[in-house]
Design a protein around this motif. Structure first.
Motif, PDB file in Angstrom:
ATOM      1  N   GLY A 134      26.019  58.216  60.270  1.00 34.25           N
ATOM      2  CA  GLY A 134      26.225  59.474  59.552  1.00 34.25           C
ATOM      3  C   GLY A 134      27.674  59.901  59.608  1.00 34.25           C
ATOM      4  O   GLY A 134      27.993  61.032  59.996  1.00 34.25           O
ATOM      5  N   ILE A 135      28.573  59.002  59.194  1.00 36.83           N
ATOM      6  CA  ILE A 135      30.001  59.239  59.390  1.00 36.83           C
ATOM      7  C   ILE A 135      30.484  60.462  58.611  1.00 36.83           C
ATOM      8  O   ILE A 135      29.935  60.833  57.566  1.00 36.83           O
ATOM      9  N   ASP A 136      31.544  61.053  59.141  1.00 35.14           N
ATOM     10  CA  ASP A 136      32.152  62.228  58.524  1.00 35.14           C
ATOM     11  C   ASP A 136      33.318  61.863  57.613  1.00 35.14           C
ATOM     12  O   ASP A 136      33.606  62.567  56.659  1.00 35.14           O
ATOM     13  N   PHE A 137      34.017  60.770  57.926  1.00 35.33           N
ATOM     14  CA  PHE A 137      35.146  60.339  57.099  1.00 35.33           C
ATOM     15  C   PHE A 137      35.518  58.916  57.477  1.00 35.33           C
ATOM     16  O   PHE A 137      34.920  58.309  58.384  1.00 35.33           O
ATOM     17  N   VAL A 138      36.525  58.385  56.772  1.00 32.17           N
ATOM     18  CA  VAL A 138      37.049  57.043  57.024  1.00 32.17           C
ATOM     19  C   VAL A 138      38.552  57.148  57.193  1.00 32.17           C
ATOM     20  O   VAL A 138      39.225  57.899  56.476  1.00 32.17           O
ATOM     21  N   ILE A 139      39.104  56.392  58.141  1.00 30.38           N
ATOM     22  CA  ILE A 139      40.550  56.298  58.335  1.00 30.38           C
ATOM     23  C   ILE A 139      41.017  54.925  57.879  1.00 30.38           C
ATOM     24  O   ILE A 139      40.423  53.905  58.243  1.00 30.38           O
ATOM     25  N   SER A 140      42.078  54.903  57.081  1.00 37.17           N
ATOM     26  CA  SER A 140      42.725  53.643  56.695  1.00 37.17           C
ATOM     27  C   SER A 140      44.060  53.542  57.410  1.00 37.17           C
ATOM     28  O   SER A 140      44.899  54.452  57.326  1.00 37.17           O
ATOM     29  N   THR A 141      44.281  52.400  58.077  1.00 32.82           N
ATOM     30  CA  THR A 141      45.516  52.212  58.837  1.00 32.82           C
ATOM     31  C   THR A 141      46.627  51.554  58.023  1.00 32.82           C
ATOM     32  O   THR A 141      47.598  51.070  58.587  1.00 32.82           O
ATOM     33  N   GLY A 142      46.506  51.534  56.703  1.00 29.38           N
ATOM     34  CA  GLY A 142      47.609  51.107  55.858  1.00 29.38           C
ATOM     35  C   GLY A 142      47.505  49.695  55.324  1.00 29.38           C
ATOM     36  O   GLY A 142      46.572  48.969  55.613  1.00 29.38           O
ATOM     37  N   ASP A 143      48.519  49.304  54.539  1.00 28.20           N
ATOM     38  CA  ASP A 143      48.457  48.141  53.663  1.00 28.20           C
ATOM     39  C   ASP A 143      47.204  48.260  52.814  1.00 28.20           C
ATOM     40  O   ASP A 143      46.298  47.431  52.836  1.00 28.20           O
ATOM     41  N   ASN A 144      47.223  49.336  52.044  1.00 24.56           N
ATOM     42  CA  ASN A 144      46.061  49.704  51.239  1.00 24.56           C
ATOM     43  C   ASN A 144      45.959  48.879  49.953  1.00 24.56           C
ATOM     44  O   ASN A 144      44.847  48.696  49.444  1.00 24.56           O
ATOM     45  N   PHE A 145      47.093  48.383  49.448  1.00 24.75           N
ATOM     46  CA  PHE A 145      47.083  47.639  48.190  1.00 24.75           C
ATOM     47  C   PHE A 145      48.078  46.474  48.278  1.00 24.75           C
ATOM     48  O   PHE A 145      49.276  46.682  48.418  1.00 24.75           O
ATOM     49  N   TYR A 146      47.528  45.265  48.196  1.00 26.02           N
ATOM     50  CA  TYR A 146      48.337  44.036  48.261  1.00 26.02           C
ATOM     51  C   TYR A 146      48.653  43.542  46.861  1.00 26.02           C
ATOM     52  O   TYR A 146      47.939  43.857  45.917  1.00 26.02           O
ATOM     53  N   GLU A 147      49.704  42.679  46.750  1.00 24.73           N
ATOM     54  CA  GLU A 147      50.658  42.362  47.791  1.00 24.73           C
ATOM     55  C   GLU A 147      51.785  43.395  47.861  1.00 24.73           C
ATOM     56  O   GLU A 147      52.429  43.558  48.897  1.00 24.73           O
ATOM     57  N   ASP A 148      51.978  44.089  46.768  1.00 21.74           N
ATOM     58  CA  ASP A 148      53.151  44.953  46.670  1.00 21.74           C
ATOM     59  C   ASP A 148      52.783  46.361  46.235  1.00 21.74           C
ATOM     60  O   ASP A 148      53.376  46.916  45.298  1.00 21.74           O
ATOM     61  N   GLY A 149      51.836  46.970  46.926  1.00 21.42           N
ATOM     62  CA  GLY A 149      51.485  48.353  46.653  1.00 21.42           C
ATOM     63  C   GLY A 149      50.959  48.574  45.256  1.00 21.42           C
ATOM     64  O   GLY A 149      50.392  47.674  44.620  1.00 21.42           O
ATOM     65  N   LEU A 150      51.149  49.783  44.753  1.00 20.54           N
ATOM     66  CA  LEU A 150      50.757  50.137  43.393  1.00 20.54           C
ATOM     67  C   LEU A 150      51.983  50.183  42.498  1.00 20.54           C
ATOM     68  O   LEU A 150      53.087  50.503  42.950  1.00 20.54           O
ATOM     69  N   THR A 151      51.795  49.877  41.221  1.00 15.68           N
ATOM     70  CA  THR A 151      52.903  49.938  40.266  1.00 15.68           C
ATOM     71  C   THR A 151      53.080  51.334  39.695  1.00 15.68           C
ATOM     72  O   THR A 151      54.114  51.643  39.111  1.00 15.68           O
ATOM     73  N   GLY A 152      52.074  52.179  39.829  1.00 13.84           N
ATOM     74  CA  GLY A 152      52.116  53.542  39.324  1.00 13.84           C
ATOM     75  C   GLY A 152      50.747  54.176  39.456  1.00 13.84           C
ATOM     76  O   GLY A 152      49.794  53.540  39.919  1.00 13.84           O
ATOM     77  N   VAL A 153      50.619  55.423  39.043  1.00 11.13           N
ATOM     78  CA  VAL A 153      49.337  56.125  39.178  1.00 11.13           C
ATOM     79  C   VAL A 153      48.275  55.557  38.246  1.00 11.13           C
ATOM     80  O   VAL A 153      47.078  55.806  38.439  1.00 11.13           O
ATOM     81  N   ASP A 154      48.700  54.798  37.240  1.00 10.66           N
ATOM     82  CA  ASP A 154      47.758  54.202  36.297  1.00 10.66           C
ATOM     83  C   ASP A 154      47.459  52.740  36.622  1.00 10.66           C
ATOM     84  O   ASP A 154      46.844  52.031  35.816  1.00 10.66           O
ATOM     85  N   ASP A 155      47.846  52.284  37.803  1.00 12.67           N
ATOM     86  CA  ASP A 155      47.601  50.900  38.209  1.00 12.67           C
ATOM     87  C   ASP A 155      46.105  50.713  38.476  1.00 12.67           C
ATOM     88  O   ASP A 155      45.517  51.399  39.318  1.00 12.67           O
ATOM     89  N   ASN A 156      45.487  49.761  37.760  1.00 14.70           N
ATOM     90  CA  ASN A 156      44.053  49.516  37.926  1.00 14.70           C
ATOM     91  C   ASN A 156      43.694  49.024  39.323  1.00 14.70           C
ATOM     92  O   ASN A 156      42.521  49.059  39.710  1.00 14.70           O
ATOM     93  N   ALA A 157      44.689  48.575  40.073  1.00 13.48           N
ATOM     94  CA  ALA A 157      44.429  48.090  41.424  1.00 13.48           C
ATOM     95  C   ALA A 157      43.839  49.178  42.306  1.00 13.48           C
ATOM     96  O   ALA A 157      43.114  48.867  43.264  1.00 13.48           O
ATOM     97  N   PHE A 158      44.123  50.435  42.023  1.00  7.34           N
ATOM     98  CA  PHE A 158      43.557  51.521  42.826  1.00  7.34           C
ATOM     99  C   PHE A 158      42.033  51.498  42.759  1.00  7.34           C
ATOM    100  O   PHE A 158      41.345  51.547  43.787  1.00  7.34           O
ATOM    101  N   GLU A 159      41.514  51.410  41.556  1.00  8.07           N
ATOM    102  CA  GLU A 159      40.055  51.371  41.416  1.00  8.07           C
ATOM    103  C   GLU A 159      39.488  49.996  41.774  1.00  8.07           C
ATOM    104  O   GLU A 159      38.415  49.899  42.371  1.00  8.07           O
ATOM    105  N   GLU A 160      40.211  48.931  41.439  1.00 11.60           N
ATOM    106  CA  GLU A 160      39.710  47.585  41.713  1.00 11.60           C
ATOM    107  C   GLU A 160      39.673  47.263  43.203  1.00 11.60           C
ATOM    108  O   GLU A 160      38.849  46.451  43.644  1.00 11.60           O
ATOM    109  N   SER A 161      40.563  47.884  43.979  1.00 10.78           N
ATOM    110  CA  SER A 161      40.602  47.610  45.417  1.00 10.78           C
ATOM    111  C   SER A 161      39.958  48.702  46.256  1.00 10.78           C
ATOM    112  O   SER A 161      39.652  48.472  47.425  1.00 10.78           O
ATOM    113  N   PHE A 162      39.759  49.878  45.681  1.00 11.17           N
ATOM    114  CA  PHE A 162      39.224  51.011  46.447  1.00 11.17           C
ATOM    115  C   PHE A 162      37.930  51.542  45.846  1.00 11.17           C
ATOM    116  O   PHE A 162      36.838  51.319  46.379  1.00 11.17           O
ATOM    117  N   THR A 163      38.011  52.194  44.713  1.00 12.32           N
ATOM    118  CA  THR A 163      36.841  52.867  44.129  1.00 12.32           C
ATOM    119  C   THR A 163      35.679  51.908  43.892  1.00 12.32           C
ATOM    120  O   THR A 163      34.529  52.225  44.201  1.00 12.32           O
TER     121      THR A 163
END
Length: 329
Positions: free
Chosen positions: A76-105
């Motif tokens: 029954g967790i309350d939240f999740v902590i991410s310790t970083g390197d959230n998006f490989y290999e080179d972060g996000l290219t912008g707020v419209d980068d599909n990698a956000f949803e493809e790697s997270f959502t």
């Protein structure tokens, strides 16, 4: 379209959970942003910790996410902590980068994981558009997401201090093979000095029974990256002086528990969210309690008097447990 984060489940006792209560407006000598999260009705907290994960489901990221969902439901967790390197290999290219949803959502879809995620940046995140990853635009896409450089999460029983560790590492500032997004960070000497001053002030103000610090880079590690000397020299003395209980990190793609021989701090690595199996082992001066050179994650259950930490592999099997106690005054 309603985000998965806004569909988040409720408190254990049936009350609606405000996933993010927001910035506290009370004045403080520390300038780090502060957020607040409620505890359960029994006064406890439970959460998961995962790092080094964002690979669009590859390298068993999806398998780890599935097991996180199962354990998250059990606890029954309350939240999740991410310790970083959230998006490989080179972060996000912008707020419209599909990698956000493809790697997270699209990966962390279990009902139990539809809770607030508190994240820090890793060195791979700094190789992309850092400001995009920090942007509130991403929270409109998925309301679970919260990532800032450094900040404080306040609860009744434990205060979490999230620290932006990438600027500490000297080699990144002269590395020719990769571009790093140093906007709002340079000059890094002044940035680090201000961060350490604010962190020290915030730790001294904390009255919570437990104090946990979260950063991306290892402080103590026997795996590929090993110890981060800059953190041992600049950050560790502040943690020791202020009685920090845990330093929680990712960066090395493994699971570790190391105990300090010179103090009470425990070093916990949860960097097995996707690609792992580095095949490196180099002992350091502190006491290695557990090391798994593979994929997995960590759970934590905290009360005012106790903290239970469990490491799991990608199949949900328990690998290591740690129980800490705190004398209640």
């Amino acid at each position: 379209m309603e985000s998965r984060g806004k569909k988040a489940s409720s408190f254990a006792c049936g009350m609606a959970l405000f996933l993010l209560l927001g910035l506290l407006l009370s004045p403080s000598s520390a300038e780090l942003p502060r957020f607040e999260h409620p505890v359960k009705c029994d006064g406890s907290l439970s959460f998961l910790v995962v790092g080094d994960w964002g690979r669009k489901g590859e390298f068993n990221q999806t398998l780890v996410a599935y097991q996180m969902g199962k354990i998250g439901e059990q606890l029954g967790i309350d939240f999740v902590i991410s310790t970083g390197d959230n998006f490989y290999e080179d972060g996000l290219t912008g707020v419209d980068d599909n990698a956000f949803e493809e790697s997270f959502t699209n990966i962390y879809t279990a009902e139990s994981l539809q809770k607030q995620w508190y994240a820090v940046l890793g060195n791979h995140d700094y190789r992309g558009d850092v400001l995009a990853q920090l942007s509130p635009v991403l929270r409109k896409i998925d309301g679970r997401w919260l990532c800032l450089r450094s900040y404080i999460l306040v609860t009744e029983i434990v205060d979490f201090f999230f620290v932006d560790t990438t600027p500490f590492v000297t080699k990144y500032w002269s590395e020719a093979d990769h571009h790093y997004d140093w906007r709002e960070v340079a000059p890094h000497e002044q940035y680090i000095d201000n961060l350490l001053k604010d962190l020290d002030a915030a730790l001294k103000e904390s009255r919570a029974p437990w104090r946990f610090v979260v950063g991306h880079h290892t402080m103590r590690s026997v795996s590929e990256h090993g110890d981060t000397q800059e953190l041992l020299e600049k950050l560790l003395p502040i943690l020791q002086e202020n009685g920090v209980d845990l330093y929680i990190n990712g960066h090395d793609h493994c699971l570790e528990h190391i105990s300090s021989r010179s103090g009470s701090i425990q070093y916990l690595t949860s960097g097995g969210g996707s690609k792992a199996w580095r095949g490196t082992y180099t002992p350091n001066a502190d006491e290695l309690r557990f090391f798994y050179d593979g994929q997995g994650f960590m759970s934590m259950q905290v009360t005012v008097a106790s903290t239970r930490i469990v490491f799991y592999n990608a199949f949900g099997q328990v690998l290591h447990e740690l129980n800490l106690g705190k004398q209640v005054v």
